[in-house]
Scaffold this active site. Structure first.
Site, short mmCIF file in Angstrom:
data_model
loop_
_atom_site.label_atom_id
_atom_site.label_comp_id
_atom_site.label_asym_id
_atom_site.label_seq_id
_atom_site.Cartn_x
_atom_site.Cartn_y
_atom_site.Cartn_z
N GLU A 40 52.97 31.01 50.12
CA GLU A 40 52.62 30.29 51.12
C GLU A 40 51.20 29.70 51.31
O GLU A 40 50.17 30.25 51.21
CB GLU A 40 52.55 31.26 52.62
CG GLU A 40 51.89 30.42 54.28
CD GLU A 40 51.78 31.86 55.28
OE1 GLU A 40 50.96 31.22 56.05
OE2 GLU A 40 52.72 32.64 54.57
N ARG A 44 43.59 25.85 55.33
CA ARG A 44 42.60 26.16 55.29
C ARG A 44 41.51 25.56 55.31
O ARG A 44 40.20 25.49 55.34
CB ARG A 44 41.95 27.61 55.52
CG ARG A 44 43.38 28.20 56.43
CD ARG A 44 43.40 29.79 56.15
NE ARG A 44 44.04 30.50 56.78
CZ ARG A 44 44.37 31.76 56.62
NH1 ARG A 44 42.93 32.30 55.80
NH2 ARG A 44 45.30 32.04 57.58
N LYS A 128 56.58 35.08 62.65
CA LYS A 128 56.09 36.19 61.95
C LYS A 128 55.18 36.49 62.83
O LYS A 128 55.37 35.87 63.66
CB LYS A 128 54.69 34.97 61.03
CG LYS A 128 53.17 35.72 60.53
CD LYS A 128 52.16 34.73 60.21
CE LYS A 128 52.64 34.34 58.76
NZ LYS A 128 51.52 33.06 57.94
#
Length: 209
Positions: A40, A44, A128
């Site tokens: 993953e 960012r 999640k």
């Protein structure tokens, strides 16, 4: 790939912020060598999409997806870069609709009963839990198992080598996400063997009290 398949690839899912795309392929190889076949890569950093594109094109054997996807534009960018799936820190109707529109699997973040209901009411049963330890950790997952018996989770945020078994032993947890086995300094210093070893250490510890 559907969400069940994605969350079944590995018991540990690395959450990675890549500052330089040149690190993408060595990192992917290090993870595979350690028994982890999923990445993953968060959006960012500016290098995130470039890293996803590199891995999807040059190492298709590893399952790469995007993290920190917060809106339709980012979801579409992630898909165009080659993401097989997207993780989001939260959940919104915009993201749910966008994942259907663009035909890419979304694993949204949830932290409350209302958010779990929003997922479930949109036929999303794989989420999640984020931030996992701050939102209640093991206790909230146990509480969710009653009213939301069909839901499955990947706790992320505050998970580490010391508590991963506390999560993985739960019936509604399929995997955990974390950063402890992909430390930023190891990536920056090209210590990819260290990352391989940390992966092996984490996987070998699963199920051991």
């Amino acid at each position: 790939m559907n969400a069940k398949d994605i969350m079944g690839i590995s018991p540990i899912v690395p959450v990675i912020a890549i500052d330089d795309e040149k690190d993408a392929l060595p990192l992917a190889k290090a993870l595979q060598a350690g028994g982890v076949n999923i990445m993953e890569i968060t959006l960012r950093t500016e290098a995130g999409l470039k890293a996803i594109k590199l891995i999807s094109e040059q190492m298709p054997s590893i399952n790469v997806g995007a993290g920190t996807v917060c809106n339709e534009e980012e979801l579409l960018q992630a898909k165009e870069a080659g993401s097989k799936f997207v993780f989001s820190p939260g959940i919104s109707q915009e993201l749910i609709d966008a994942s259907l529109k663009h035909n890419i699997t979304l694993i949204p973040g949830v932290a409350t009963a209302s958010e779990v209901m929003l997922a479930q009411n949109n036929n999303i049963f794989y989420c999640k839990l984020f931030p996992a330890t701050l939102s209640g950790g093991v206790d909230i997952l146990k509480a969710f198992s009653g009213p939301f018996a069909k839901m499955n989770f990947c706790p992320t945020g505050g998970v580490n080598l010391n508590n991963l078994n506390d999560f993985l032993i739960l019936k509604n947890v399929l995997c955990v996400g974390g950063t402890w086995f992909v430390p930023k300094d190891a990536i920056e210093n090209n210590e990819f063997d260290k990352i391989t070893q940390l992966c092996k250490e984490a996987i070998s510890s699963i199920g051991i009290d």
